[in-house]
Scaffold this active site. Structure first.
Site, PDB file in Angstrom:
ATOM      1  N   SER A   1       6.039   9.082  27.300  1.00 35.83           N
ATOM      2  CA  SER A   1       7.022   9.461  28.253  1.00 35.83           C
ATOM      3  C   SER A   1       8.279   8.633  28.332  1.00 35.83           C
ATOM      4  O   SER A   1       9.186   9.203  29.114  1.00 35.83           O
ATOM      5  CB  SER A   1       6.335   9.264  29.878  1.00 35.83           C
TER       6      SER A   1
ATOM      7  N   SER B   1       7.803  12.217  30.298  1.00 39.15           N
ATOM      8  CA  SER B   1       8.073  12.485  31.803  1.00 39.15           C
ATOM      9  C   SER B   1       9.413  11.808  32.225  1.00 39.15           C
ATOM     10  O   SER B   1       9.961  12.206  33.305  1.00 39.15           O
ATOM     11  CB  SER B   1       6.827  11.866  32.634  1.00 39.15           C
TER      12      SER B   1
ATOM     13  N   LYS C   1      13.618   4.769  36.858  1.00 42.47           N
ATOM     14  CA  LYS C   1      12.933   6.187  36.885  1.00 42.47           C
ATOM     15  C   LYS C   1      12.224   6.078  38.384  1.00 42.47           C
ATOM     16  O   LYS C   1      11.845   5.062  38.934  1.00 42.47           O
ATOM     17  CB  LYS C   1      11.799   6.191  36.111  1.00 42.47           C
TER      18      LYS C   1
END
Lengths: 102, 489
Positions: B176, B152, B77
């Site tokens: 997330s 997210s 990420k």
């Protein structure tokens, strides 16, 4: 809506956070923040008398290490990340506005 | 190279037996990502050159037969620092930022010869639940490209679900990892707070943030979590607890017989869609048939979780994001005359609207005259929520519930409506406030979209969650379905 926060307060909070909100955005942000702070208000229904506050859920108390620096010599690499540099320094605009000096 | 029908053991075997080289695997992975990403847009940056160089080096020295991660690409990420590889947190503020060090998790994976293949899209600074607040691109749900991938960690979830990679790291401050995993039908683990070092994770809410893993299979997830866990001198909140081999025991011997599972009635309340409720009730029934006891329990303060979470996380964010001031790194606005101009114009131009909203909410909650009513009150409610979970987990081995109130929703439908977006976090944020491990596991489909179930465990007892998730996986077929993406089925 809930009227938890008005335009002036949003402007004040934005300035504390070093953000600029122009007139066009002010209504939009005020409305959204007002709704969200209205949600925050629901917490007032919870009885928290004598309840301690929790700021962290870690199980670690303290972490100790030898006081020895181990990351020397990264000046050049660090400066490469700076938006503006001069010699071995990070360059910024004048802190004191000299036009007001005279 | 698609990973839709592979697991870690298969790939490790192929690499060890030299049926495939690490270079071939890396090349094929990159080629497949390029093809798939024209549809799903999961990646922000590919690590092409360095990944191929690392693969070649591995081929030269030979794959270690005892190291299951060696030579296998993994996605990271984009709020996790990668030395020499652009790391943006999906923000204009860091559009051209290249870190000079790697996060501890990235170093741990590199030391195990895992190959960082690229950086995945996300909501800006991890603030959002749909990956739509990214400053750069819109990631699509792997199952339906008109739907959000969740967020997210939406890029990580979509990348795994569409077979671009076997595993991806994500971060979870309020759901997330778990929510995008649920929306994309993959396995996502948010470990106990302190299990994994946060050093090198771009901070959002420091008392809530944890790094975790997204994979297609439970066992692979367990292997990766063991690899990235452990105490780190650079993160004072990382735990000195031993790190078990979480994948050990995930075989025919795994069972949930005698396990006690609590099903909180608040997790199946009015806001939860019928199809999601039904999938969770079915999962409860599956666990009963497999020999577990499932009983209704109660989390009386659950309804206050969203308010407490948005006060605490926004307050921590407003503090953490002060560092983005245009001085030392990242974006600096052009038209500046004074130092104050640098701060204000840089932050005003560099942050997107959602980030600004959170910073303002946090600044407000912490400001003089409001601190007691908001920040302190939320921190007290947090204590009550900890007590609620503790009481249940004294008697139950784990908690079962949905991950999100609905399946993936339409792209563009909620991004400008923060209240709706925030309320959707009601099932995930309590776990972060309390610091427990939480996991999303594929548990059904509704109108072609995946439904995830959430398993919540005792502190540092990820092992029980993996065992329960693995047993469920082996006795259901939800994980065998694959999305139609890139002309595959």
């Amino acid at each position: 809506m809930a009227n938890q926060i008005d335009r002036d307060q949003v402007q004040h909070v934005a300035s504390l956070a070093k953000l600029e909100v122009n007139d066009a955005q002010l209504d939009y942000f005020t409305d959204q923040l007002d709704q969200t702070i209205g949600l925050f208000e629901t917490l007032s229904a919870v009885d928290t008398t004598n309840v301690p506050a929790t700021s962290s859920v870690t199980d670690q108390l303290n972490t100790m290490r030898e006081d020895v620096a181990d990351n020397w010599g990264e000046q050049a690499a660090l400066l490469k990340n700076a938006p503006e540099t001069q010699d071995d320094y990070i360059k910024v605009p004048a802190i004191i506005d000299e036009s007001e000096a005279n | 190279m698609t990973y839709l029908n592979q697991d870690l053991a298969d790939l490790h075997q192929a690499l060890s037996d030299k049926k495939m080289s690490a270079t071939e695997l890396t090349q094929d992975t990159l080629a497949n990502i390029k093809k798939m990403d024209s549809e799903v847009d999961a990646f922000l940056t590919l690590n092409e050159e360095a990944a191929l160089a690392q693969a070649k080096q591995l081929d030269d020295q030979g794959i270690d037969k005892d190291n299951p991660l060696a030579g296998i690409p993994v996605a990271i990420k984009d709020n996790i620092m990668t030395n020499g590889l652009r790391t943006t947190a999906a923000s204009r503020m860091l559009e051209n930022f290249t870190p000079i060090y790697s996060a501890t998790v990235v170093n741990k994976l590199a030391n195990l010869d895992a190959i960082t293949i690229g950086k995945t899209n996300m909501d800006e600074f991890a603030m959002g639940g749909s990956t739509e607040t990214s400053a750069f691109k819109t990631t699509k749900n792997a199952w339906d490209h008109t739907k959000v991938p969740g967020g997210s960690s939406g890029g990580s979830a979509a990348a795994v679900a569409s077979g671009e990679v076997l595993a991806a790291l994500g971060s979870d401050t309020g759901g997330s990892i778990r929510q995008p995993a649920a929306f994309n039908g993959v396995v996502g683990m948010k470990p106990t707070y302190g299990r994994v070092s946060r050093w090198g994770l771009i901070a959002f809410g420091s008392s809530l943030d944890q790094i975790g893993v997204l994979t297609r299979g439970v066992k692979d997830n367990a292997t990766y979590l063991s690899a990235i866990s452990g105490h780190d001198i650079h993160d004072m909140t990382s735990s000195t607890n031993d790190v078990p081999n979480f994948a050990a025991g995930l075989d025919e011997s795994a069972s949930v017989k005698g396990m006690k599972i609590g099903l909180p009635k608040e997790f199946l309340g009015d806001g939860v869609a019928e199809d999601v409720k039904q999938a969770i009730l079915n999962a409860a029934e599956t666990y009963r048939q497999l020999g577990a006891t499932v009983e209704e329990v109660s989390l009386p303060h659950n309804e206050f979780g969203v308010a407490a979470y948005y006060i605490i996380s926004s307050s921590e964010a407003s503090s953490n994001l002060q560092r983005f001031d245009g001085i030392r790194y990242g974006f600096r606005a052009d038209d500046v005359k004074t130092l104050d101009d640098v701060y204000v114009k840089t932050r005003t131009q560099g942050f997107g609207d959602e980030v600004k909203r959170r910073i303002m909410l946090g600044t407000f909650s912490l400001s003089a005259g409001f601190y007691d009513a908001y920040f302190k009150k939320a921190a007290q409610v947090r204590t009550l929520m900890i007590q609620d979970f503790k009481a249940i987990l004294k008697d139950y081995d784990m908690i079962l519930g949905p991950v999100a109130p609905t399946t993936a929703y339409d792209l563009g439908s909620e991004v400008s409506d923060p209240m709706t977006m925030y309320m959707n976090d009601i099932l995930t944020v309590p776990v972060n406030l309390v610091g427990l491990p939480g996991m999303s596991v594929p548990a059904g489909f509704s109108q072609g979209l995946p439904v995830g179930m959430q398993l919540i465990g005792r502190p540092f007892d990820e092992g029980t969650l993996y065992k329960a998730a693995y047993t469920f996986e082996q006795n259901t077929d939800f994980h065998l379905k694959t999305p139609k993406v890139g002309g595959q089925n």
